[in-house]
Design a protein around this motif. Sequence first.
Motif, short mmCIF file in Angstrom:
data_model
loop_
_atom_site.label_atom_id
_atom_site.label_comp_id
_atom_site.label_asym_id
_atom_site.label_seq_id
_atom_site.Cartn_x
_atom_site.Cartn_y
_atom_site.Cartn_z
N GLN A 183 0.83 -1.20 0.00
CA GLN A 183 0.00 0.00 0.00
C GLN A 183 0.87 1.26 0.00
OE1 GLN A 183 -3.67 0.15 -0.13
NE2 GLN A 183 -2.84 2.10 -0.86
N ALA A 184 1.95 1.22 0.77
CA ALA A 184 2.87 2.37 0.80
C ALA A 184 3.51 2.59 -0.57
CB ALA A 184 3.95 2.15 1.86
N ALA A 186 2.22 1.65 -3.46
CA ALA A 186 1.16 2.15 -4.35
C ALA A 186 0.93 3.65 -4.13
CB ALA A 186 -0.13 1.38 -4.11
N ASP A 187 0.95 4.07 -2.87
CA ASP A 187 0.73 5.49 -2.55
C ASP A 187 1.86 6.37 -3.07
OD1 ASP A 187 -1.62 4.79 -1.28
OD2 ASP A 187 -0.78 4.85 0.74
N SER A 188 3.08 5.83 -3.08
CA SER A 188 4.23 6.63 -3.50
C SER A 188 4.49 6.58 -5.00
CB SER A 188 5.49 6.16 -2.76
OG SER A 188 5.89 4.89 -3.22
N GLY A 189 3.92 5.56 -5.67
CA GLY A 189 4.19 5.39 -7.09
C GLY A 189 5.56 4.81 -7.37
N GLN A 197 5.12 -0.85 -11.70
CA GLN A 197 4.34 -0.33 -10.59
C GLN A 197 3.29 -1.36 -10.16
OE1 GLN A 197 3.10 3.59 -12.16
NE2 GLN A 197 4.49 4.49 -10.66
N ASN A 200 -3.53 -3.55 -9.47
CA ASN A 200 -4.65 -3.73 -8.55
C ASN A 200 -4.73 -5.18 -8.07
OD1 ASN A 200 -5.47 -1.06 -8.75
ND2 ASN A 200 -6.85 -1.46 -10.47
N SER A 254 8.75 -1.80 1.32
CA SER A 254 8.98 -0.42 1.78
C SER A 254 9.61 -0.41 3.17
CB SER A 254 7.68 0.40 1.71
OG SER A 254 6.61 -0.26 2.38
N GLN A 289 4.46 5.98 9.89
CA GLN A 289 3.50 6.66 9.04
C GLN A 289 2.29 7.16 9.81
OE1 GLN A 289 3.26 3.12 6.50
NE2 GLN A 289 1.06 3.01 6.86
N PRO A 343 5.81 6.79 0.98
CA PRO A 343 5.27 7.96 0.26
C PRO A 343 5.71 9.31 0.84
CG PRO A 343 3.55 6.91 1.55
CD PRO A 343 4.75 6.04 1.68
#
Length: 370
Positions: A183-184, A186-189, A197, A200, A254, A289, A343
């Motif tokens: 998730q981290a 995905a949030d940061s790209g 990348q 889903n 991450s 976070q 992120p």
Amino acid sequence: MLTMANIIISPSKYVQGKGELSNFGSYADALGSKLFCIVSPSGLKRVKAPIEQGLAGSDCEIVYEEFNGECSKSEINRLIGLMEQRGCDAVVGVGGGKILDTAKAVAYYKKTPVAVVPTIASTDAPCSALSVLYTDDGVFDEYLFLPANPNLVLLDTELISKAPARLLVSGMGDALATYFEAQAVADSGAGTCAGGQVTNAALALARLCYETLLSDGLQAKLAVERKVCTKAVENIVEANTYLSGIGFESGGLSGAHAIHNGFTVLTQCHHLYHGEKVAFGTLTQLVLQNAPLEQIEEVLSFCMSVGLPTTLADLGIAEVKEEEIMAVAQAATAEGESIHNMPFPVTADQVYAAILGADAIGTHYKSINE
């Protein structure tokens, strides 16, 4: 600037079930005609009968070679030489992580198919296109990134349920990080181990991995303590191996794994399994976070229920020394570490504070639950 594609990778075939090793022959024919099987002496005693039962009636022949104990370049080269001498055209690795990584490396250099047969479910490595190489003395050497995932991953859950429960729990600790790290990313790209990348699909598998741990983790641990394989055990083996394997590789790493790497600098932590350190790394990432307290409490409750570390004392750090925790934080934030996929920018000072913050929360919840 070109954007990265969304990429998901996985083994060609994943097979899991009770007694499935005795069906090995039905999958072996697709691999080759003469299989080179890398296995430990103790592992061979447990798997030889079901493997050979599974190969009865198959056109495949199998030869066994004992593993020397380290996934090192010299061991890989030794096995390549023996494989060539015996005229084998496919590799099978049976055992724990180092054997499986060695089998993947040998198959890569020989350009042959590889089957991976884990006898424990303690990490999410079996499905990956990666081998971790060590020196002959067991010191980390380098990562060998492979062009493809294994052709076959086969798990006999009857065999796995007979292994010590601590190994299954360690696998849960490794799997626990999967969703939060993905998730981290995905949030940061940021990019993933798959070279793109997050998809889903990978994120959904990572989420399912976490939900499965919460619903079945404790039941699975208790069953394996009795050496039995229940539906909960089946679910956790899949979460530890497949859901977490696809989730980490195609979802990304991450904070938690970088913090795990940081703790490897302390000799007090060397007795711990990979997943045990990752579990505390997950708690530290959540503090870093500033995750909602309910989320932290949920993870803490899970860890305490199955026996994963929630405090520095649980990691073997009886006396907390500022310079030691800072050394962990500095290692976790070294250049190239996966924590830089978070992120937001992360410094060693922030990780130092998050480690002590996680320890404080874990200590508090232990005190009120005793």
